[in-house]
Design a protein around this motif. Structure first.
Motif, PDB file in Angstrom:
ATOM      1  N   GLY A 157       0.634  -1.140  -0.121  1.00 35.29           N
ATOM      2  CA  GLY A 157       0.145  -0.110  -0.100  1.00 35.29           C
ATOM      3  C   GLY A 157       0.801   1.267  -0.025  1.00 35.29           C
ATOM      4  N   PRO A 158       0.112   2.404  -0.223  1.00 33.48           N
ATOM      5  CA  PRO A 158       1.039   3.592  -0.373  1.00 33.48           C
ATOM      6  C   PRO A 158       1.719   3.833   1.225  1.00 33.48           C
ATOM      7  CG  PRO A 158      -1.263   4.005  -1.426  1.00 33.48           C
ATOM      8  CD  PRO A 158      -1.070   2.609  -0.711  1.00 33.48           C
ATOM      9  N   PRO A 159       2.661   5.010   1.017  1.00 29.24           N
ATOM     10  CA  PRO A 159       3.188   5.222   2.350  1.00 29.24           C
ATOM     11  C   PRO A 159       2.332   5.890   3.020  1.00 29.24           C
ATOM     12  CG  PRO A 159       4.784   5.757   0.525  1.00 29.24           C
ATOM     13  CD  PRO A 159       3.382   5.354   0.081  1.00 29.24           C
ATOM     14  N   GLY A 160       2.137   5.582   4.658  1.00 30.00           N
ATOM     15  CA  GLY A 160       1.260   6.338   5.472  1.00 30.00           C
ATOM     16  C   GLY A 160      -0.085   5.787   5.788  1.00 30.00           C
ATOM     17  N   VAL A 161      -0.223   4.702   5.194  1.00 25.62           N
ATOM     18  CA  VAL A 161      -1.707   3.942   5.439  1.00 25.62           C
ATOM     19  C   VAL A 161      -1.551   2.943   6.827  1.00 25.62           C
ATOM     20  CG1 VAL A 161      -2.371   3.911   2.947  1.00 25.62           C
ATOM     21  CG2 VAL A 161      -0.952   2.058   3.909  1.00 25.62           C
ATOM     22  N   GLY A 162      -0.291   2.804   7.134  1.00 26.78           N
ATOM     23  CA  GLY A 162      -0.258   1.993   8.600  1.00 26.78           C
ATOM     24  C   GLY A 162       0.037   0.640   8.241  1.00 26.78           C
ATOM     25  N   LYS A 163       1.119   0.434   7.286  1.00 26.19           N
ATOM     26  CA  LYS A 163       1.615  -1.048   6.878  1.00 26.19           C
ATOM     27  C   LYS A 163       1.963  -1.833   8.225  1.00 26.19           C
ATOM     28  CE  LYS A 163       3.791  -0.049   3.142  1.00 26.19           C
ATOM     29  NZ  LYS A 163       3.359   1.539   2.996  1.00 26.19           N
ATOM     30  N   SER A 164       3.295  -1.038   8.786  1.00 28.48           N
ATOM     31  CA  SER A 164       4.061  -1.659  10.053  1.00 28.48           C
ATOM     32  C   SER A 164       3.076  -1.868  11.039  1.00 28.48           C
ATOM     33  CB  SER A 164       5.117  -0.739  10.353  1.00 28.48           C
ATOM     34  OG  SER A 164       5.845  -0.647   9.181  1.00 28.48           O
ATOM     35  N   THR A 165       1.917  -0.886  11.498  1.00 30.68           N
ATOM     36  CA  THR A 165       0.980  -1.244  12.445  1.00 30.68           C
ATOM     37  C   THR A 165       0.233  -2.300  11.919  1.00 30.68           C
ATOM     38  OG1 THR A 165       1.315   1.178  12.880  1.00 30.68           O
ATOM     39  CG2 THR A 165      -0.605   0.142  14.045  1.00 30.68           C
ATOM     40  N   SER A 166      -0.132  -2.379  10.867  1.00 28.76           N
ATOM     41  CA  SER A 166      -1.180  -3.422  10.530  1.00 28.76           C
ATOM     42  C   SER A 166      -0.462  -4.722  10.572  1.00 28.76           C
ATOM     43  CB  SER A 166      -1.765  -3.129   9.069  1.00 28.76           C
ATOM     44  OG  SER A 166      -2.504  -2.005   9.006  1.00 28.76           O
ATOM     45  N   THR A 167       0.771  -4.803  10.103  1.00 24.43           N
ATOM     46  CA  THR A 167       1.480  -6.069  10.022  1.00 24.43           C
ATOM     47  C   THR A 167       1.693  -6.639  11.449  1.00 24.43           C
ATOM     48  OG1 THR A 167       2.711  -5.694   8.151  1.00 24.43           O
ATOM     49  CG2 THR A 167       3.636  -7.256   9.657  1.00 24.43           C
ATOM     50  N   SER A 168       2.035  -5.804  12.568  1.00 24.51           N
ATOM     51  CA  SER A 168       2.073  -6.186  13.929  1.00 24.51           C
ATOM     52  C   SER A 168       0.751  -6.610  14.484  1.00 24.51           C
ATOM     53  CB  SER A 168       2.742  -4.819  14.693  1.00 24.51           C
ATOM     54  OG  SER A 168       2.661  -5.253  16.023  1.00 24.51           O
ATOM     55  N   ALA A 169      -0.343  -5.911  14.073  1.00 25.27           N
ATOM     56  CA  ALA A 169      -1.820  -6.224  14.595  1.00 25.27           C
ATOM     57  C   ALA A 169      -2.000  -7.535  13.883  1.00 25.27           C
ATOM     58  CB  ALA A 169      -2.860  -5.413  14.061  1.00 25.27           C
ATOM     59  N   LEU A 170      -1.740  -7.836  12.649  1.00 26.13           N
ATOM     60  CA  LEU A 170      -2.186  -8.996  11.840  1.00 26.13           C
ATOM     61  C   LEU A 170      -1.087 -10.439  12.747  1.00 26.13           C
ATOM     62  CD1 LEU A 170      -3.418 -10.543   9.773  1.00 26.13           C
ATOM     63  CD2 LEU A 170      -1.633  -9.913   8.038  1.00 26.13           C
ATOM     64  N   VAL A 171      -0.157  -9.984  12.864  1.00 24.91           N
ATOM     65  CA  VAL A 171       0.720 -11.032  13.668  1.00 24.91           C
ATOM     66  C   VAL A 171       0.218 -11.508  15.114  1.00 24.91           C
ATOM     67  CG1 VAL A 171       2.833 -11.578  15.003  1.00 24.91           C
ATOM     68  CG2 VAL A 171       3.067 -10.380  12.684  1.00 24.91           C
ATOM     69  N   ALA A 172      -0.460 -10.422  15.557  1.00 24.43           N
ATOM     70  CA  ALA A 172      -0.854 -10.668  17.207  1.00 24.43           C
ATOM     71  C   ALA A 172      -2.301 -11.534  16.821  1.00 24.43           C
ATOM     72  CB  ALA A 172      -1.518  -9.480  17.636  1.00 24.43           C
ATOM     73  N   ALA A 173      -3.124 -11.049  15.841  1.00 20.71           N
ATOM     74  CA  ALA A 173      -4.223 -12.039  15.370  1.00 20.71           C
ATOM     75  C   ALA A 173      -4.051 -13.282  14.877  1.00 20.71           C
ATOM     76  CB  ALA A 173      -4.983 -11.178  14.239  1.00 20.71           C
ATOM     77  N   LEU A 174      -2.878 -13.628  14.298  1.00 20.97           N
ATOM     78  CA  LEU A 174      -2.432 -14.911  13.774  1.00 20.97           C
ATOM     79  C   LEU A 174      -2.019 -15.641  15.041  1.00 20.97           C
ATOM     80  CD1 LEU A 174      -0.729 -14.118  10.481  1.00 20.97           C
ATOM     81  CD2 LEU A 174      -2.621 -15.480  10.790  1.00 20.97           C
ATOM     82  N   ARG A 175      -0.990 -15.213  16.020  1.00 21.87           N
ATOM     83  CA  ARG A 175      -0.942 -15.974  17.124  1.00 21.87           C
ATOM     84  C   ARG A 175      -1.744 -16.430  18.035  1.00 21.87           C
ATOM     85  NH1 ARG A 175       1.677 -18.509  17.691  1.00 21.87           N
ATOM     86  NH2 ARG A 175       2.739 -18.226  19.956  1.00 21.87           N
ATOM     87  N   ARG A 176      -3.076 -15.469  18.022  1.00 20.48           N
ATOM     88  CA  ARG A 176      -4.212 -16.004  18.732  1.00 20.48           C
ATOM     89  C   ARG A 176      -4.839 -17.298  18.162  1.00 20.48           C
ATOM     90  NH1 ARG A 176      -5.340 -10.553  19.007  1.00 20.48           N
ATOM     91  NH2 ARG A 176      -6.783 -10.390  17.345  1.00 20.48           N
ATOM     92  N   ARG A 177      -4.490 -17.498  17.132  1.00 19.78           N
ATOM     93  CA  ARG A 177      -4.875 -18.802  16.490  1.00 19.78           C
ATOM     94  C   ARG A 177      -3.910 -20.009  16.321  1.00 19.78           C
ATOM     95  NH1 ARG A 177      -7.623 -14.658  14.726  1.00 19.78           N
ATOM     96  NH2 ARG A 177      -9.797 -14.984  13.885  1.00 19.78           N
ATOM     97  N   GLY A 178      -2.789 -19.559  17.053  1.00 20.33           N
ATOM     98  CA  GLY A 178      -1.650 -20.541  17.273  1.00 20.33           C
ATOM     99  C   GLY A 178      -0.932 -20.727  16.260  1.00 20.33           C
ATOM    100  N   ARG A 179      -0.797 -19.753  15.254  1.00 22.11           N
ATOM    101  CA  ARG A 179      -0.011 -19.790  13.907  1.00 22.11           C
ATOM    102  C   ARG A 179       1.531 -19.425  14.333  1.00 22.11           C
ATOM    103  NH1 ARG A 179      -3.979 -19.089   9.787  1.00 22.11           N
ATOM    104  NH2 ARG A 179      -5.862 -19.893  10.683  1.00 22.11           N
ATOM    105  N   ARG A 180       2.419 -20.218  13.874  1.00 21.95           N
ATOM    106  CA  ARG A 180       3.875 -19.584  13.736  1.00 21.95           C
ATOM    107  C   ARG A 180       4.054 -18.745  12.700  1.00 21.95           C
ATOM    108  NH1 ARG A 180       8.989 -23.598  13.925  1.00 21.95           N
ATOM    109  NH2 ARG A 180       9.635 -22.992  15.913  1.00 21.95           N
TER     110      ARG A 180
END
Length: 323
Positions: free
Chosen positions: A61-84
């Protein structure tokens, strides 16, 4: 490290999920030297039987849309499901020093102590398309190390950042309110590659308008019967809102890919592109000495004088160098 037995030991440890071994292998595949390329062949050969299991998710996505923040939040959501989870975060390189801030790792400190998460920042080193040249090789290392999901976060270079679509199984395109009107959305190249569209910062004014623009743009596409229809999901990444829906969309897309046979087609296309890139690089190195060919100036003069056309001159140059 410079011996095959060292590589064998590193690969064995990486297959057990040891973070330090994974880090050293990725550093090795990033090394652009003659010796490093020889060891890279050894690494690729040893990892090949253990790859192909991870689901590769591209996030762009374009700069400024929150890619890094979204990536971190997505990692947390995946970890709640037990994914490595593995993360390859590509940062832009300085055109002056060649270095990179690698700030994505700073933004993902919440996962630093989680042994089931591996985060690696990579410098693009001038490579266009939003990725680093060594991204496919680093991807292979994380896959073999047992990651269930590998997220590749691209640089964020704008409309030309479409290379991720050729590398990922599922591509997430992030947008945010205030990034442009409907015309901008319709012309942006990255909006033609998405499998899932995410409108981040959805608590801002204009989020619903972005959603309407996206729906209008997607409606213009000619999709065959049974084709995947990309969902549009609103999120507030810094609060974690909407990320469970994003994970559900990623899982649904994988199921569609597997049932339709598209997953195998995409991965075959990815392997084909990687083979071609390696071959082209080898050819470029092989022919890199044409500038030192003594007859090049004479050929150039013949072209300027109209005695030869440039194609005939190029044929003569290749014949002389290859001989």
């Amino acid at each position: 490290m410079g011996r095959p037995q060292d590589v064998e030991d590193l690969v064995a440890r990486a297959l057990r999920g040891e973070h330090r071994a994974v880090a050293r292998l990725i550093s090795l595949v990033e090394t652009d030297t003659a010796a490093g390329r020889l060891l890279l062949r050894e690494v690729a050969a040893r990892l090949a039987p253990y790859t192909g299991r991870a689901h590769v998710v591209g996030l762009t996505g374009p700069p400024g849309v929150g890619k890094s923040t979204s990536t971190s939040a997505l990692v947390a959501a995946l970890r709640r499901r037990g994914r490595r989870v593995g993360v390859l975060a590509v940062d832009p390189s300085s055109p002056f020093s060649g270095g990179a801030l690698l700030g994505d790792r700073v933004r993902m400190q919440d996962h630093a102590l989680d042994r089931e998460v591996y985060i690696r920042s990579m410098a693009s080193r001038g490579h266009l398309g939003g990725l680093a040249w060594s991204t496919p090789q680093a991807l292979r290392v994380l896959d073999a190390a047992g990651c269930d999901v590998i997220i590749i976060e691209t640089v964020g270079v704008g409309q030309s950042e479409v290379e991720i679509a050729g590398l990922a199984d599922t591509t997430l395109v992030l947008l945010a309110p205030g990034m442009g009107d409907g015309i901008q959305a319709a012309k942006a190249g990255i909006l033609e590659i998405g499998d899932v569209y995410v409108i981040n910062k959805a608590d801002r004014d204009g989020a619903d308008q972005v959603r309407r623009d996206l729906r209008s743009m997607l409606a213009l596409g000619d999709r065959p019967e049974g084709a995947w229809r990309p969902p549009i999901i609103k999120t507030i990444a810094h609060k974690g809102d909407g990320l469970d829906e994003v994970v559900a969309a990623i899982d649904a897309h994988r199921e569609h890919l597997e049932s339709s046979g598209e997953l195998e087609r995409r991965r075959t296309r990815r392997a084909r592109d990687e083979i071609e890139a390696i071959a082209v690089t080898a050819l470029r190195e092989k022919w890199g000495n044409v500038h030192g060919y003594d007859g090049l100036d004479a050929l150039a003069a013949a072209v300027v004088a109209g005695v030869k056309d440039p194609y005939a001159a190029a044929d003569e140059l290749l014949a002389a160098v290859s001989g």
